[in-house]
Design an enzyme around this catalytic site. Structure first.
Site, PDB file in Angstrom:
ATOM      1  CE  LYS A   1     -10.239   4.132   7.341  1.00  0.00           C
ATOM      2  NZ  LYS A   1     -10.790   2.749   6.984  1.00  0.00           N
TER       3      LYS A   1
ATOM      4  CB  VAL B   1      -9.893   5.329   1.562  1.00  0.00           C
ATOM      5  CG1 VAL B   1     -10.870   6.141   2.364  1.00  0.00           C
ATOM      6  CG2 VAL B   1      -8.886   5.101   2.245  1.00  0.00           C
TER       7      VAL B   1
ATOM      8  CG  ASP C   1      -5.976  -4.030  -1.581  1.00  0.00           C
ATOM      9  OD1 ASP C   1      -5.321  -3.450  -0.494  1.00  0.00           O
ATOM     10  OD2 ASP C   1      -6.391  -5.138  -1.840  1.00  0.00           O
TER      11      ASP C   1
ATOM     12  NE  ARG D   1      -2.296  -3.327  -4.159  1.00  0.00           N
ATOM     13  CZ  ARG D   1      -2.289  -3.602  -2.689  1.00  0.00           C
ATOM     14  NH1 ARG D   1      -2.292  -2.478  -1.995  1.00  0.00           N
ATOM     15  NH2 ARG D   1      -2.391  -4.780  -2.277  1.00  0.00           N
TER      16      ARG D   1
ATOM     17  N   GLY E   1       0.793  -1.149   0.121  1.00  0.00           N
ATOM     18  CA  GLY E   1      -0.106  -0.091   0.091  1.00  0.00           C
ATOM     19  C   GLY E   1       0.843   1.300  -0.089  1.00  0.00           C
TER      20      GLY E   1
ATOM     21  CD  GLU F   1      -9.151   0.275   9.528  1.00  0.00           C
ATOM     22  OE1 GLU F   1     -10.034   0.717   8.659  1.00  0.00           O
ATOM     23  OE2 GLU F   1      -8.893  -0.935   9.805  1.00  0.00           O
TER      24      GLU F   1
HETATM   25  P1  5GP Z   1      -4.202  -1.700  11.120  1.00  0.00           P
HETATM   26  O1  5GP Z   1      -3.337  -2.939  11.616  1.00  0.00           O
HETATM   27  O2  5GP Z   1      -3.727  -0.220  11.442  1.00  0.00           O
HETATM   28  O3  5GP Z   1      -5.601  -2.049  11.420  1.00  0.00           O
HETATM   29  O4  5GP Z   1      -4.357  -1.624   9.230  1.00  0.00           O
HETATM   30  C1  5GP Z   1      -3.435  -1.024   8.641  1.00  0.00           C
HETATM   31  C2  5GP Z   1      -3.615  -1.541   7.074  1.00  0.00           C
HETATM   32  O5  5GP Z   1      -4.934  -2.101   6.887  1.00  0.00           O
HETATM   33  C3  5GP Z   1      -3.219  -0.745   6.338  1.00  0.00           C
HETATM   34  O6  5GP Z   1      -1.681  -0.786   5.877  1.00  0.00           O
HETATM   35  C4  5GP Z   1      -4.127  -1.201   4.824  1.00  0.00           C
HETATM   36  O7  5GP Z   1      -3.301  -2.116   4.113  1.00  0.00           O
HETATM   37  C5  5GP Z   1      -5.212  -1.752   5.865  1.00  0.00           C
HETATM   38  N1  5GP Z   1      -6.407  -0.834   5.712  1.00  0.00           N
HETATM   39  C6  5GP Z   1      -6.778  -0.093   6.704  1.00  0.00           C
HETATM   40  N2  5GP Z   1      -7.770   0.459   6.535  1.00  0.00           N
HETATM   41  C7  5GP Z   1      -7.879   0.542   5.177  1.00  0.00           C
HETATM   42  C8  5GP Z   1      -8.848   1.247   4.201  1.00  0.00           C
HETATM   43  O8  5GP Z   1      -9.796   2.326   4.456  1.00  0.00           O
HETATM   44  N3  5GP Z   1      -8.581   0.995   2.833  1.00  0.00           N
HETATM   45  C9  5GP Z   1      -7.802  -0.066   2.564  1.00  0.00           C
HETATM   46  N4  5GP Z   1      -7.824  -0.109   0.929  1.00  0.00           N
HETATM   47  N5  5GP Z   1      -6.902  -0.651   3.127  1.00  0.00           N
HETATM   48  C10 5GP Z   1      -6.998  -0.307   4.659  1.00  0.00           C
HETATM   49 MG    MG Z   2      -4.997  -4.488   1.260  1.00  0.00          MG
HETATM   50 MG    MG Z   3      -0.447  -0.874   4.692  1.00  0.00          MG
END
Ligand code: 5GP
Ligand code: MG
Ligand code: MG
Length: 179
Positions: A130, A152, A158, A164, A43, A102
Site C-alpha cells: 500500500k 484487507v 486478520d 486468516r 500474517g 503499509e
Molecule cells: P506497517 O508497519 O507497514 O504499517 O504495517 C504492517 C503490518 O500491519 C502488516 O504486516 C499487517 O500485519 C498490518 N496491516 C497493514 N495493513 C493491513 C490491512 O489492510 N489488513 C490487515 N489485516 N492488516 C494490515
Molecule cells: Mg493483524
Molecule cells: Mg505482517
C-alpha cells in the site's frame, strides 16, 4: 465467499500466480546462495508456505513475531518483538517475507535489527503493498500486488484475529466493523 466479505481484492488464482512469479524471480536471484527466509508472524504464514514451494534453489526458513497493530485497523507506530529468530543472521542473505507493507514502520524496525546483527544482505518480499500509506523510506524489491488504501483480510491477514484462513484476500462489509 464468506458472508462477512463484501468484495474480493485478490482471488486464489491471482495469489497463486503472484507466488509463482515471485518464486521464479527469487530462484534466479538467489541461485547458488543459501538465503534465510524470515517470515513475519502471523500474517505471512500462508504466503510463505505457498511462495517457497516456487523457489527452486536451497533456502532456510525461520520466523519472527512482531506487533504494531493492536486489534483495530490503524497502526499505532509501536513495534514490539514477541518472538525472535532462532537462527543467527550474521553474514546471511536474508529475505524478509511479509503479508503487507503499509507505513513501513514494522519492517523498518526489523531491518534495523538485522543490520545490527550483521546480515550480509536484506531484501523484502511482500504479497501486498500500500504505497500511499508509507511513513518511512522503505521499498520492497519483490511485490505481489499494489493495492489502494483499504483494510484487507484473508490469506493470513486478520481483523481481530479472524479471517486468516480465507484462501483469498477481500474487503469486509462495513457492518462487520460495527459489531
Ligand atoms: P506497517 O508497519 O507497514 O504499517 O504495517 C504492517 C503490518 O500491519 C502488516 O504486516 C499487517 O500485519 C498490518 N496491516 C497493514 N495493513 C493491513 C490491512 O489492510 N489488513 C490487515 N489485516 N492488516 C494490515
Ligand atoms: Mg493483524
Ligand atoms: Mg505482517
Amino acid at each position: 465467499m464468506h458472508n462477512d466479505i463484501g468484495s474480493i481484492v485478490l482471488t486464489e488464482e491471482q495469489i497463486e500466480a503472484a507466488c509463482a512469479r515471485l518464486g521464479k524471480q527469487l530462484t534466479e536471484d538467489y541461485n547458488g546462495k543459501l538465503p534465510l527466509c524470515v517470515g513475519i508472524l502471523k500474517g505471512s504464514v500462508l504466503f510463505m508456505t505457498d511462495l517457497i514451494k516456487h523457489i527452486d534453489t536451497h533456502v532456510e526458513i525461520d520466523f519472527m513475531d512482531v506487533s504494531s497493530y493492536h486489534g483495530g485497523t490503524e497502526s499505532t507506530g509501536e513495534v514490539k518483538i514477541l518472538k525472535d529468530l532462532g537462527t543467527s543472521v550474521e553474514d546471511r542473505d536474508v529475505i524478509i517475507i511479509e503479508d503487507i507493507l503499509e507505513t513501513g514502520t514494522t519492517l523498518n524496525s526489523i531491518i534495523d535489527l538485522l543490520k545490527y546483527r550483521k546480515a550480509n544482505s536484506i531484501e523484502i518480499v511482500t504479497l501486498l503493498d500500500k504505497p500511499s500509506r508509507r511513513k518511512v523510506d522503505i521499498e520492497a524489491k519483490y511485490v505481489g500486488e499494489k493495492i489502494p488504501d483499504d483494510f484487507v483480510v484473508g490469506y493470513g491477514l486478520d481483523y481481530q484475529e479472524k479471517y486468516r484462513n480465507l484462501p483469498y484476500i477481500g474487503l469486509l462489509k462495513e457492518e462487520v466493523y460495527m459489531k
